[in-house]
Design an enzyme around this catalytic site. Structure first.
Site, PDB file in Angstrom:
ATOM      1  N   ASP B 329       0.859  -1.175   0.000  1.00 21.30           N
ATOM      2  CA  ASP B 329       0.000   0.000   0.000  1.00 21.30           C
ATOM      3  C   ASP B 329       0.892   1.221   0.000  1.00 21.30           C
ATOM      4  OD1 ASP B 329      -2.656  -0.590  -0.068  1.00 21.30           O
ATOM      5  OD2 ASP B 329      -2.723  -1.185   2.032  1.00 21.30           O
ATOM      6  N   ASP B 366     -10.863  20.404  10.850  1.00 21.47           N
ATOM      7  CA  ASP B 366     -10.405  19.144  10.269  1.00 21.47           C
ATOM      8  C   ASP B 366      -9.313  18.560  11.156  1.00 21.47           C
ATOM      9  OD1 ASP B 366      -9.445  17.083   8.828  1.00 21.47           O
ATOM     10  OD2 ASP B 366      -9.237  18.181   6.940  1.00 21.47           O
ATOM     11  N   PHE B 399     -16.380  15.777   6.526  1.00 22.64           N
ATOM     12  CA  PHE B 399     -16.054  15.115   5.267  1.00 22.64           C
ATOM     13  C   PHE B 399     -16.885  13.842   5.144  1.00 22.64           C
ATOM     14  CE2 PHE B 399     -13.813  11.927   2.844  1.00 22.64           C
ATOM     15  CZ  PHE B 399     -13.405  12.643   1.738  1.00 22.64           C
ATOM     16  N   ALA B 401     -17.750  10.576   2.253  1.00 27.38           N
ATOM     17  CA  ALA B 401     -17.324   9.982   0.986  1.00 27.38           C
ATOM     18  C   ALA B 401     -18.202  10.456  -0.168  1.00 27.38           C
ATOM     19  CB  ALA B 401     -17.374   8.457   1.083  1.00 27.38           C
ATOM     20  N   THR B 403     -19.831  13.509  -0.526  1.00 25.86           N
ATOM     21  CA  THR B 403     -19.560  14.874  -0.981  1.00 25.86           C
ATOM     22  C   THR B 403     -18.124  15.036  -1.412  1.00 25.86           C
ATOM     23  OG1 THR B 403     -19.073  15.519   1.285  1.00 25.86           O
ATOM     24  CG2 THR B 403     -21.341  15.818   0.536  1.00 25.86           C
ATOM     25  N   SER B 406     -14.919  19.004   2.834  1.00 27.05           N
ATOM     26  CA  SER B 406     -15.220  19.364   4.219  1.00 27.05           C
ATOM     27  C   SER B 406     -14.958  20.850   4.373  1.00 27.05           C
ATOM     28  CB  SER B 406     -14.335  18.556   5.178  1.00 27.05           C
ATOM     29  OG  SER B 406     -12.989  18.932   4.998  1.00 27.05           O
ATOM     30  N   LYS B 473     -13.073  22.843   1.378  1.00 31.31           N
ATOM     31  CA  LYS B 473     -11.942  22.304   0.622  1.00 31.31           C
ATOM     32  C   LYS B 473     -12.255  20.855   0.281  1.00 31.31           C
ATOM     33  CE  LYS B 473      -8.820  20.270   4.032  1.00 31.31           C
ATOM     34  NZ  LYS B 473      -9.623  20.189   5.244  1.00 31.31           N
ATOM     35  N   ASP B 601      -9.185  -5.877   3.057  1.00 31.87           N
ATOM     36  CA  ASP B 601      -7.902  -6.487   2.705  1.00 31.87           C
ATOM     37  C   ASP B 601      -7.889  -7.989   2.985  1.00 31.87           C
ATOM     38  OD1 ASP B 601      -6.771  -4.150   1.898  1.00 31.87           O
ATOM     39  OD2 ASP B 601      -5.907  -3.681   3.849  1.00 31.87           O
TER      40      ASP B 601
END
Lengths: 550, 762, 191
Positions: B329, B366, B399, B401, B403, B406, B473, B601
């Site tokens: 990853d 944030d 935030f 997923a 849209t 945030s 943003k 995973d």
């Protein structure tokens, strides 16, 4: 001049046999992979007739077990057949009056000896076998034995080139080996040998009333030419005559000597070439070179001491004798053109080495398989040394493969040493060694003879010191058994390995250590010799090595 | 913000240092105990118990044979008159041989015991995490203090701040922060509320909860891990089995060889002394590797345990050695878990300061690393927006997923009420402002110093008209979609072009907008992990291909791949792509190593040959993987690969060494055996070592054979050095050291021992 | 591996396995398997054991009759031996082969040049043939053998029978007492 001849002989021999091995190897490769062969149409027509007669389904594939069974069963029937012929040959038509069948133990020994491609001879062919026996038992089985071994070799190689497709059809391989390879080559070679002076007649003897000086002389003769070529080509090695290739009728001159050596070398050298064609040029050539290096080492050891002239034939000389003998022993043909007693202890050590290794280059098919087993063991160590699970051609070497390989290498010393020990402890060795027994003590030479007998039997080689003097029940039964075990157990184990490999996943992954090139070849050669040397070192020391000083 | 951070950082340090001590309430903590001395009484005891022939017959055929040899020689030593033919030396000589033989066996069992002791020590240190603690069991709605041992599933216990959760369970009441660092390595306390799972041995950091015990004693997560370590040393791996076969085969071959000599040799007039032959057999058999093989296997598990990785079986570790493709990853393995803002790129109409201020405002709530890094960058550049008080109090837009953005949303006129924390922060920021003489502070209406700044004036103006302000943003695509939806004016081409430029440099662009007007871009950049490039270079040198998987776009991914020196990139990957890739590579015959932590995973981890799960990951991931890293450091997979190779190399090297030794041993013993009874000059040439006498030759060979075992214990426990380099090179080097060295060393060693012995035996 | 820990178990398993293998082998003895084996063998026996040698005999007898029948050389129309097989020579006027037990076959008529040259003086004394002539004859014989072995494929050697025949042919007077045939007849060699 003395220096030039050996160079010419060696280069003609190896140039010729390697060149011919390339042609044969490419042909064998096509047989293994069922590709079109040259002259495919006529060949196929002949074969098809045979297959139809026999009722073989050409497309039927066999598992390793089926293949092994077919091989053992076919060879078994042949063995029983020739065993019976040996027993009753006196009763058959065309037999010379007064000729008797062999004793049961000698018949067993001889049948075992020929079906296992060993051709250890405890009988004198020229005195004890009829012309008919020489034809329908000896010559016939000389085709059967190598054809079986080559077929096994084909099956073994197929395991590495295709997955779960079966290992081929034994009857097809067997028939093709005889009809399209052994028989035509033998035929042409026989004609050449006959031209060179090898007799080919149905008469069993020639009697000369008066020789030049007026003596009466008679000597045995017969269909030698037809036997001689397949004897060499098929790594049989059993002579028409007791004197084998030293006999002027089997090997009339220096040129036939080289030609017969050439016949010996073609097929064993063709196998790695076929392998090169099928699994990658480098891999096959690596095996070929490893075999040739091993052969070279044998030859070099033999040349370190003077052999003969006693026990050697004048027309071959020391070099020609060694060239023939080393080639013959290294391929487990077992034919000899001299008395082993005439060879130097160093040469004898090199003969032992060849029979211990069995793969430099070894007999047709068997030598190749044995060498690949060495490759597997080498790769096992190599794999560990670089930190990877050992694999060959990206096929993982499993514990089962190692187990089978270890059995193969365990079997050989067992089959040699246990009978040798038995022969001495029961007094049977002392019984045939004559003046090599001095009271309680046995000379190194005497011990060497007994060890050689079982080494030759276990390796399916067939050369020996003892000859007809070993025609006693003990030696007949024991060597017979050793030959059968030394042939069919490793064959079974190797086909087992083939069965294991054909089921493995194969993918194009880069090998950590390439199974080609100088590094691999040298490691393979070192491993091969180290394994052998560690096993047999003490026995060589107390045997042929001690002969030098005594 | 910063203060909160600092406080948190303080806490983290605190935890790392003292966390482990804090867990144990009842018994003393052994993890802080001094490393146990490697050779203690238990090891000795254990190694002596292992001399039991029955144990050896089952577990170590080679050593069993040596022990049988010992018994035979010992009996001869006691009754030297048994035979005249096979007994030719003095009784003392047989005693000496017997002693050396039994010591040889003991050296082997000792090495095994020692390695097991090390493995045990590792298990013990893990076990110390879960101890008997006192627990407040709820009986008839009253708290009764009981020993945690007595708890059964279904019992309810109350746990207060500072106390240790007695066993795995489920929260049924209350909320609390739980410190799981000792289990997971994750330093932040984890918030737990009703229906959350808690792990035995972890500690409540704040508040209290009521827990229903779900695990039986000895069945908790920790116990499972301990069980894994203990069982890891037991079943043999395929390679081990194969090697055992090879060694057994070699031993049998030598038994036949020596047996053959025993019966044959006297016919040739040599003395067939039985001790000499047993000595030859013991010398020839692969006693070195036979003695050390168990230790090597156990040591492998111990070594990996020392790296804080729990391997479920030795298999996984060995497979690691075969690994030739590593799927990594990007995030967490190659790069730090989070990205940092490094740059503000304004659009044409705006300045860098505008972008910075807008970004600051959008990120104020944030809490992710990215958000914090934006604040840090703004603070560093002094791009502080006006109306700080209002911004702090604004409604955060979380935030999601869906849209993909945030930010904050505030109606300026609304009365602001700051929480304590916000006030602290406000004060801090004000101080920062004033300290730098950047103005008269941001509180209040006096904000003219912001006049030359468009965003400042925009915000002030909006505030003035009491309009709603939304600072957002998000990813460029999402923000653009938003502006399009609102029909706001935007130079889309410019935004896209600038975003692409950012990607080309390996950065990730975030667009910042105020009321649907895009101000500029924030450039986030991945931080490569320390030394990752060097580590990956090492991996490549051993012939392993590395594949980086990331959700980033291709451009960004490629830049990072180039920086980290990764071979292949899988960009814009969905979580399921991992499994696909693993299967794809496996079908090509590759052995795959991968790291994962999420539930998604798990299938890939299970499919991969080496699946390393992060302990911080989900249970499903840990279940599927064959190794769990307690430190949750994904880059550790590289260590695992190295260790797997080392394990195989160590076995191979000592096997080669063992076999190579035989050459010299032959040259020592065979002359000793036959020289006495022959005057064959040719045989004399075999005595190349010129040893003192047959007695010393045999003794020195056996002594060498024995002491080589303890001499190689450190090597087998530590493993053969593994250098990242092409396998060819490794092979040649190891062959030279252990093959050639293995041939040469015993010549020297036996000669030296013989010289020493000859002094005593004159 | 676990199972193998127990010896008894191992034995039982080994026994079980052997039985299974035996059963499997038994199950292989079906007409389907046996009949091709037997048929193949019979066919091969006919082809390789009978047809092959007989055809070669036929060809050999017709194309290479001399070699096929043992390279018999005739003297005075009568066969006197094979040129490949040594024969007994007792007379001191003849060259002598090696003692039979010195060579591998005991049948080869060949000796080394050294051995031949070393016999010359004795033969010369007994027969009265000049040593030089004998030497020349030996050298000619060596040359002949060399050529028939393509120069490089055999060491220099002498065929005693052929050499002695040459002596009789050239000096039939000298050998009239040893060779008990008419002097008028010439010596033929088959080729």
């Amino acid at each position: 001049m003395t220096c030039v001849d050996p160079i010419v002989q060696t280069s003609v021999l190896f140039g010729g046999s390697i060149g011919m091995a390339i042609i044969f190897g490419l042909y064998i490769a096509r047989m293994i992979s069922y590709e079109m062969r040259p002259l495919e149409k006529p060949l196929a027509r002949v074969e098809k007739g045979f297959f139809r007669l026999v009722g073989i389904d050409v497309n039927r594939q066999m598992t390793w077990k089926e293949y092994l069974f077919a091989l053992v069963f076919t060879d078994g029937i042949v063995m029983v057949f020739i065993f019976i012929i040996f027993l009753i040959q006196g009763m058959l038509p065309t037999a010379t009056p007064g000729l008797k069948g062999l004793s049961i133990d000698l018949a067993f020994n001889t049948a075992a000896s020929f079906i296992t491609n060993t051709d250890l001879q405890h009988y004198a062919g020229d005195q004890q076998l009829s012309i008919l026996t020489q034809m329908i038992a000896i010559t016939f089985v000389m085709f059967v034995a190598p054809a079986s071994a080559m077929a096994a070799g084909f099956a073994f190689i197929r395991a590495f080139i295709r997955k779960n497709f079966g290992l081929g059809n034994f009857y097809v391989d067997f028939t093709r080996n005889i009809l399209t390879l052994l028989l035509p080559v033998s035929f042409v070679s026989s004609l050449f040998l006959i031209y060179m002076g090898v007799p080919q007649t149905l008469n069993s003897s020639v009697t000369i009333d008066k020789t030049l000086e007026g003596h009466n002389q008679s000597f045995t003769i017969g269909p030698v030419g037809s036997l001689e070529s397949i004897k060499m080509l098929g790594h049989n090695g059993g002579g028409f005559f007791g004197a084998n290739s030293a006999h002027p009728f089997e090997n009339p001159n220096g040129f036939t000597n080289i030609y017969e050596t050439f016949l010996i070398l073609i097929i064993p050298l063709a196998f790695p070439i076929a392998y090169a064609k099928l699994v990658g040029r480098g891999r096959g050539i690596a095996i070929l070179i490893a075999m040739l290096i091993g052969f070279g080492i044998m030859f070099a050891i033999a040349l370190t001491a003077q052999s003969g002239p006693k026990g050697l034939e004048t027309r071959f000389g020391s070099f020609g004798t060694l060239l023939f003998t080393i080639s013959s022993i290294a391929t487990n043909t077992g034919a000899t053109n001299s008395l082993l007693g005439g060879l130097s202890p160093n040469a004898v050590i090199s003969l032992f080495l060849g029979m211990f290794v069995q793969a430099i280059p070894g007999a047709a098919g068997v030598g190749m398989m044995t060498m690949i087993v060495y490759v597997l063991l080498t790769l096992f160590i190599v794999g560990l040394m670089v930190g990877k699970t050992p694999e060959y051609m990206s096929m993982k070497i499993s514990p089962k493969d190692i187990k089978l390989a270890v059995f193969i290498f365990l079997l050989h010393p067992t089959l040699i040493l246990i009978p040798t020990v038995t022969a001495f402890t029961t007094g049977n060795a002392q019984g045939v060694l004559g003046r090599e027994v001095q009271g309680q003590k046995i000379t190194p030479f005497g011990y060497t003879q007994a060890l050689y007998e079982y080494t030759s039997a276990a390796a399916n080689n067939g050369s020996d010191y003892l000859g007809t003097s070993a025609n006693t029940p003990f030696w007949n039964w024991s060597t017979g058994l050793v030959m059968l075990l030394g042939r069919f157990v490793p064959l079974g184990l190797m086909l087992g390995i083939a069965g294991s490999f054909t089921a493995k996943d194969r993918k194009e992954v880069i090998e950590p250590i390439k199974t080609e090139g100088p590094l691999f070849i040298s490691v393979l050669v070192i491993m091969t010799f180290l394994l052998t040397a560690l096993t047999f070192f003490p026995f060589i020391i107390i045997g042929p090595f001690s002969m030098l000083g005594s | 913000m910063k203060i909160v951070d600092m406080i948190k950082k303080e806490m983290r340090f605190d935890k790392n240092d003292k966390g482990q001590n804090a867990i144990s309430a009842v018994s003393s903590n052994t993890s802080n105990k001094k490393k146990p001395s490697t050779i203690d009484r238990k090891v000795i005891q254990d190694s002596v118990t292992k001399l039991d022939p029955r144990y050896l017959a089952k577990n170590n055929a080679v050593m069993f044979t040596v022990e049988v040899g010992f018994i035979v020689v010992f009996i001869i030593a006691l009754f030297p008159n048994i035979s005249t033919e096979f007994v030719q030396f003095s009784s003392a000589f047989y005693f000496e041989i017997a002693v050396i033989l039994i010591i040889t066996v003991w050296f082997a069992t000792f090495s095994e015991s020692l390695s097991e002791a090390q493995a045990r020590a590792r298990v013990d240190s893990l076990r110390s995490l879960e101890k008997e603690v006192s627990a407040r069991k709820i009986v008839n709605e009253k708290e009764v203090v009981v020993n945690s041992k007595s708890l059964k599933p279904g019992d309810e216990v109350k746990v207060y701040a500072g106390e240790t959760i007695p066993r795995d369970g489920l929260v049924i009441k209350g909320k609390a922060f739980v410190d799981e660092s000792m289990m997971t390595g994750e330093s932040n306390p984890v918030f737990k509320e009703k229906d959350d799972h808690v792990i035995g041995g972890t500690r409540i950091a704040s508040d209290n909860i009521l827990v229903e015990i779900t695990a039986e004693a000895g069945r908790s997560f920790l116990d499972e891990m301990v069980g894994l370590i203990e069982s890891a040393s037991r079943p043999k791996t395929k390679n081990e089995i194969a090697l055992t076969m090879l060694l057994a085969g070699l031993s049998l071959i030598f038994i036949i060889v020596v047996g053959g000599l025993l019966f044959l040799i006297h016919y040739l007039g040599y003395s067939g002394d039985i001790a000499t032959l047993i000595a030859l057999l013991v010398a020839l058999m692969p006693t070195t590797i036979g003695g050390l093989l168990p230790a090597i296997g156990v040591a492998g598990v111990t070594r990996i345990g020392r790296d804080n990785i729990v391997a479920k079986s030795g298999k996984g570790i060995e497979a690691a050695g075969d690994c030739d493709v590593l799927i990594l990853d990007k995030t967490g393995t190659i790069t730090e878990g989070s990205r940092s803002a490094i740059k503000f790129i304004p659009l044409q109409m705006y300045t860098e300061q505008d972008t910075g201020q807008a970004a600051f405002a959008a990120s104020i709530h944030d809490n992710t690393h990215e958000g914090k890094s934006i604040i840090d960058l703004s603070e560093e550049k002094r791009f502080i927006p006006p109306l700080m008080e209002k911004i702090l109090a604004a409604r955060p837009i979380e935030f999601s997923a869906d849209t993909g953005y945030s930010g904050i949303d505030f109606i300026p006129a609304k009365k602001t009420a700051l929480t304590n924390e916000q006030q602290e922060e406000f004060a801090f920021i004000s101080k920062l402002e004033s300290e730098n003489g950047n103005g008269n502070g941001i509180a209040g209406a006096d904000n003219h110093h912001h006049v030359n700044c468009k965003v400042s004036s925009m915000l002030l103006e909006l505030d003035k008209f009491n309009k709603e302000v939304q600072v957002l943003k998000g990813s460029v695509d999402n923000i653009l979609a938003l502006t399009r939806k609102a029909n706001a004016r935007v130079n889309e081409a410019e935004v896209r072009w600038k975003a692409q430029e950012v990607s080309k440099d390996g950065g990730t662009p975030l667009a910042v907008s105020i009321n649907n007007e895009i101000i500029g871009l924030v450039v986030l950049k991945d931080n490569l992990k320390e030394n990752i490039r060097q580590k990956l270079d090492e991996v490549r040198a051993t012939g392993i291909t590395t594949v980086m998987i990331t959700g980033d776009n291709k451009l960004t991914a490629q830049v990072i791949a180039k920086e980290a020196n990764v071979d292949q990139v899988m960009a814009e990957a969905k979580p399921t792509d991992k499994l696909v890739r693993v299967q794809e590579e496996q079908s090509k015959g590759h052995v795959i190593g991968m790291v994962g932590d999420g539930t998604n995973d798990a299938p890939a981890l299970a499919k991969a040959d080496i699946g390393l799960a992060m302990n911080s990951g989900t249970a499903a991931a840990k279940e599927a993987a064959n190794m769990v890293d307690l430190d949750s450091d994904p880059s550790k997979i590289l260590r695992v690969v190295k260790l797997g190779k080392q394990l195989l190399i160590t076995r191979g090297a000592i096997t080669t060494f063992s076999i190579a030794n035989d050459v010299a041993k032959y040259f020592a013993i065979i002359p000793a055996m036959i020289m006495k009874s022959t005057n064959n000059a040719h045989l004399e040439s075999l005595n190349i070592m010129h040893l003192h006498s047959p007695d010393t030759a045999i003794l020195s060979t056996l002594i060498f054979n024995a002491i080589i075992i303890p001499a190689l214990i450190p090597l087998s426990l530590r493993g053969v050095k593994f250098k990242p380099e092409p396998p060819q090179k490794t092979f040649i080097r190891n062959m030279l050291i252990y093959g050639l060295g293995g041939v040469a060393l015993p010549f020297v060693g036996i000669k030296v021992i013989d010289l020493l012995l000859s002094v005593f035996m004159r | 591996m676990k199972v193998e820990d127990n010896d008894d178990n191992m034995l039982r398993i080994a026994r079980g396995r052997t039985m299974k293998i035996l059963e499997k082998i038994q199950s292989q003895f079906t007409p389907n398997n046996i009949s091709p084996s037997i048929k193949v063998i019979i066919l091969m026996l006919i082809v390789t054991g009978i047809a092959y040698p007989l055809i070669l005999v036929a060809i050999g007898q017709n194309i290479f009759p001399f070699q096929s029948n043992g390279s018999i050389v005739t003297f005075n129309g009568k066969a006197i031996g094979s040129k490949l097989i040594a024969q007994e020579f007792n007379s001191p006027k003849f060259f002598h082969s090696r003692p039979a037990s010195d060579s591998a076959s005991g049948l080869d008529p060949h000796i080394t040049p050294t051995r031949a040259f070393s016999q010359i003086s004795n033969i010369s004394k007994a027969s009265g043939i000049p040593e030089n002539t004998l030497r020349t004859l030996v050298e000619l014989n060596i040359e002949r053998n060399k050529n028939s072995n393509l120069l490089a494929f055999a060491p220099d050697h002498v065929n005693v029978l052929e050499l002695n025949m040459e002596l009789v042919r050239q000096y039939n007077q000298v050998y009239s007492d040893v060779v008990q045939t008419s002097n008028n007849n010439t010596l033929h060699s088959g080729r």
